[in-house]
Design a protein around this motif. Structure first.
Motif, PDB file in Angstrom:
ATOM      1  N   GLN A 189      41.447  98.304  40.751  1.00 11.23           N
ATOM      2  CA  GLN A 189      41.853  98.447  39.196  1.00 11.23           C
ATOM      3  C   GLN A 189      41.542  97.263  38.550  1.00 11.23           C
ATOM      4  OE1 GLN A 189      46.392  97.725  40.259  1.00 11.23           O
ATOM      5  NE2 GLN A 189      46.071  96.845  38.245  1.00 11.23           N
ATOM      6  N   GLU A 190      41.508  97.118  37.288  1.00 17.28           N
ATOM      7  CA  GLU A 190      41.182  95.805  36.430  1.00 17.28           C
ATOM      8  C   GLU A 190      42.490  94.903  36.896  1.00 17.28           C
ATOM      9  OE1 GLU A 190      38.566  95.514  33.781  1.00 17.28           O
ATOM     10  OE2 GLU A 190      38.052  96.690  35.687  1.00 17.28           O
ATOM     11  N   GLN A 191      42.054  93.401  36.915  1.00 19.04           N
ATOM     12  CA  GLN A 191      42.826  92.443  37.273  1.00 19.04           C
ATOM     13  C   GLN A 191      43.153  91.531  36.344  1.00 19.04           C
ATOM     14  OE1 GLN A 191      40.505  92.009  40.905  1.00 19.04           O
ATOM     15  NE2 GLN A 191      42.304  91.893  41.863  1.00 19.04           N
TER      16      GLN A 191
ATOM     17  N   THR B 128      51.377  92.500  37.475  1.00 22.13           N
ATOM     18  CA  THR B 128      51.463  94.045  37.835  1.00 22.13           C
ATOM     19  C   THR B 128      52.233  94.880  36.467  1.00 22.13           C
ATOM     20  OG1 THR B 128      53.795  93.663  38.713  1.00 22.13           O
ATOM     21  CG2 THR B 128      52.317  93.039  40.285  1.00 22.13           C
ATOM     22  N   GLU B 129      52.448  95.969  36.907  1.00 21.19           N
ATOM     23  CA  GLU B 129      53.030  96.720  35.969  1.00 21.19           C
ATOM     24  C   GLU B 129      54.561  96.459  35.359  1.00 21.19           C
ATOM     25  OE1 GLU B 129      51.667 101.195  36.095  1.00 21.19           O
ATOM     26  OE2 GLU B 129      51.865 100.650  38.112  1.00 21.19           O
TER      27      GLU B 129
ATOM     28  N   TRP C 252      51.517  94.687  32.695  1.00 22.44           N
ATOM     29  CA  TRP C 252      50.014  94.948  32.879  1.00 22.44           C
ATOM     30  C   TRP C 252      49.668  96.373  33.364  1.00 22.44           C
ATOM     31  CZ3 TRP C 252      45.567  93.461  31.730  1.00 22.44           C
ATOM     32  CH2 TRP C 252      44.531  93.526  32.226  1.00 22.44           C
TER      33      TRP C 252
ATOM     34  N   LYS D  33      48.135  99.589  34.621  1.00 25.83           N
ATOM     35  CA  LYS D  33      47.039  99.781  35.693  1.00 25.83           C
ATOM     36  C   LYS D  33      45.929 100.537  35.126  1.00 25.83           C
ATOM     37  CE  LYS D  33      46.111 101.702  40.404  1.00 25.83           C
ATOM     38  NZ  LYS D  33      46.682 102.289  41.672  1.00 25.83           N
TER      39      LYS D  33
ATOM     40  N   MET E 100      41.797 101.879  35.586  1.00 24.36           N
ATOM     41  CA  MET E 100      40.680 101.793  36.683  1.00 24.36           C
ATOM     42  C   MET E 100      39.333 102.367  35.782  1.00 24.36           C
ATOM     43  SD  MET E 100      42.869 103.717  39.425  1.00 24.36           S
ATOM     44  CE  MET E 100      41.601 103.710  40.712  1.00 24.36           C
TER      45      MET E 100
END
Length: 507
Positions: free
Chosen positions: A243-245, A256-257, A261, A263, A265
């Motif tokens: 995924q994007e980071q 993280t979610e 943030w 998710k 892709m």
């Protein structure tokens, strides 16, 4: 001026993200639309082609900087299997090749003054061991990779960003693509990334995992106002597990979610960022195959996808008869017509012969309207090239206050364009401070309410080290506020239509 309170009130009243962008866009500038035109000046430069096999499907970046301190922007272009090329700007849109030691397998380069001597250096990314070139007078360079203790590996470097954590040398983050040593690759075989931290005799390499085939990295404040490392990754090879980071630099962890943030892709190729709303926080543009995703920064420190009507998704060719999805690479914001509103250039081009995507895929020039929406102008402006474009840069090559354009193409000649359209007043701003971070990377510059952050990284495989460019519209007086990396603030008032250097006063 901050518009966060305005945005919150609009949201409580039920207005969407596009509405508050439109209203804020109206607050920032009111200059009438000017004709945007570019003249193709490519016949005046030596032919240069980014080429090679599948290891050069990606890359093709260009670094733009002043290598001889004559006030003109010079060009270093990746060549892939061909040698990289350095072009010195001699004025009048004339460029002369500079003789340098041939470097092949170059994917791109970023300009950065690593040793704080006032001469811009180059970090050259390669398929194989990277090379660091120390800048010297007369656009001369020396290979100091070993001397400066840069760890050498046989990896495939495709992205870079840098920041300063003290008054010494920069921290450099490197993004790597597919693990060339993985015999089970390339699918599902993304390499990890690297963070180079300065130590007394050089740099120490720290692994940053997991890696999902990073094609662009950008360090700077996120929507929360915290220092983060944003990484855009290519789903072509991470397939389904990535995924994007977003990595918090101070906490040294990926968000993280649970942090808000999302998710996301996508087939990440490039990153561009700009504060489109005047609230001091950048919106982020992510290029991809199929569509380009604009992420809007929200008051609670999170991001949301921009509404389709903003006009930036650019998901199919805007001209020609190829209706298959587009493939975006380098993206960059810049005020093309100096009307105080950021516009957006996106380099487009098929990976190679990918049948699912457009082969005739023209570049985009998305011009921002006064309502905050963007409209396509590449064809009428003269920059809708159908070559497989990769890296690019918006830069004022002739110091006339108008942003010009250079584009590196895969299997086609590099092109350079002169902005000859109607433009308004402008201002260029460079910063200087004493110490290791001479160029004040990390500073925030505000000019007549417009905000830009000074960063290294982003784009696709290349970037610029040039004065920040501000369009002033009809106003020829500029009030400049600088928030320096240490948090101190200076303010000055100047006339427009000039490029100036602001020096941080000694305490």
């Amino acid at each position: 001026m901050r518009f966060t309170g305005v945005r919150r009130r609009l949201q409580r009243a039920g207005f969407g993200a596009l509405t508050w962008i439109a209203l804020i866009g109206n607050c920032v500038g009111s200059t009438a639309a000017a004709e945007i035109r570019f003249e193709d000046m490519s016949s005046g430069i030596p032919e240069h082609v980014y080429d090679g096999g599948w290891e050069h499907f990606v890359g093709g970046g260009v670094a733009v900087f002043d290598c001889d301190q004559n006030g003109l922007a010079d060009v270093f272009a990746a060549g892939g299997e061909n040698p990289a090329m350095l072009l010195r700007n001699v004025g009048g849109f004339g460029f002369e090749p500079v003789s340098i030691e041939p470097i092949t397998n170059v994917t791109g380069a970023y300009p950065i003054d690593i040793d704080a001597d006032g001469w811009t250096d180059l970090y050259v990314m390669r398929v194989g061991p990277d090379v660091v070139l120390k800048g010297q007078a007369g656009c001369q360079f020396s290979d100091v990779t070993s001397q400066w203790g840069i760890p050498q590996t046989d990896r495939w470097t495709t992205s870079l960003t840098a920041w300063w954590e003290d008054d010494a040398r920069p921290v450099i983050a490197l993004g790597h693509y597919v693990d060339r040593a993985n015999k089970d690759g390339p699918f599902g075989a993304c390499d990890s990334n690297t963070i180079l931290r300065p130590i007394p005799n050089g740099y120490d390499a720290h692994d940053l995992s997991p890696g999902f085939c990073a094609l662009s990295m950008l360090a700077g404040p996120d929507a929360r106002g915290r220092r983060t490392l944003r990484i855009s990754n290519d789903r072509q090879y991470y397939v389904r597990d990535g995924q994007e980071q977003l990595w918090d630099i101070d906490e040294k962890r990926f968000l993280t979610e649970a942090d808000g943030w999302p998710k996301v892709m996508l087939w990440g190729m490039g990153i561009a960022s700009a504060d489109l709303t005047g609230d001091g926080v950048d919106e982020v543009m992510l290029t991809s195959m199929g569509d380009q995703l604009m992420q809007l920064a929200m008051p609670d420190g999170t991001y949301i996808a921009a509404p389709f009507g903003i006009g930036t998704y650019a998901h199919r060719p805007h001209t020609g008869d190829d209706g298959r999805p587009s493939t975006g690479w380098h993206a960059q914001f810049g005020d093309i017509n100096n009307d105080t509103r950021m516009d957006l250039f996106i380099a487009k081009g098929n990976v190679d012969q990918m049948p699912s995507n457009a082969m005739n895929d023209p570049n985009n020039l998305l011009v921002q309207n006064s309502d905050g929406r963007f409209h396509e102008s590449a064809e009428t402006a003269g920059v809708a090239d159908f070559a497989r474009s990769r890296g690019a840069a918006l830069a004022d090559f002739d110091n006339d206050g108008r942003l010009d354009l250079v584009v590196v193409n895969r299997r086609a000649a590099m092109r350079i364009y002169r902005n000859v359209g109607d433009t308004a007043h402008w201002l260029g701003v460079s910063l200087f401070q004493r110490g290791g971070n001479r160029d004040a990377i990390g500073a925030k510059v505000t000019v007549n309410g417009q905000i830009q952050h000074l960063r290294i990284g982003g784009g696709h495989a290349g970037g610029s080290a040039l004065p920040l460019h501000f369009g002033l519209g009809d106003e020829n007086i500029a009030v400049i506020q600088v928030v320096w990396p240490d948090g101190s603030i200076t303010q000055t008032e100047v006339h427009g239509d000039q490029s100036l250097l602001i020096e941080k006063p000694d305490r």
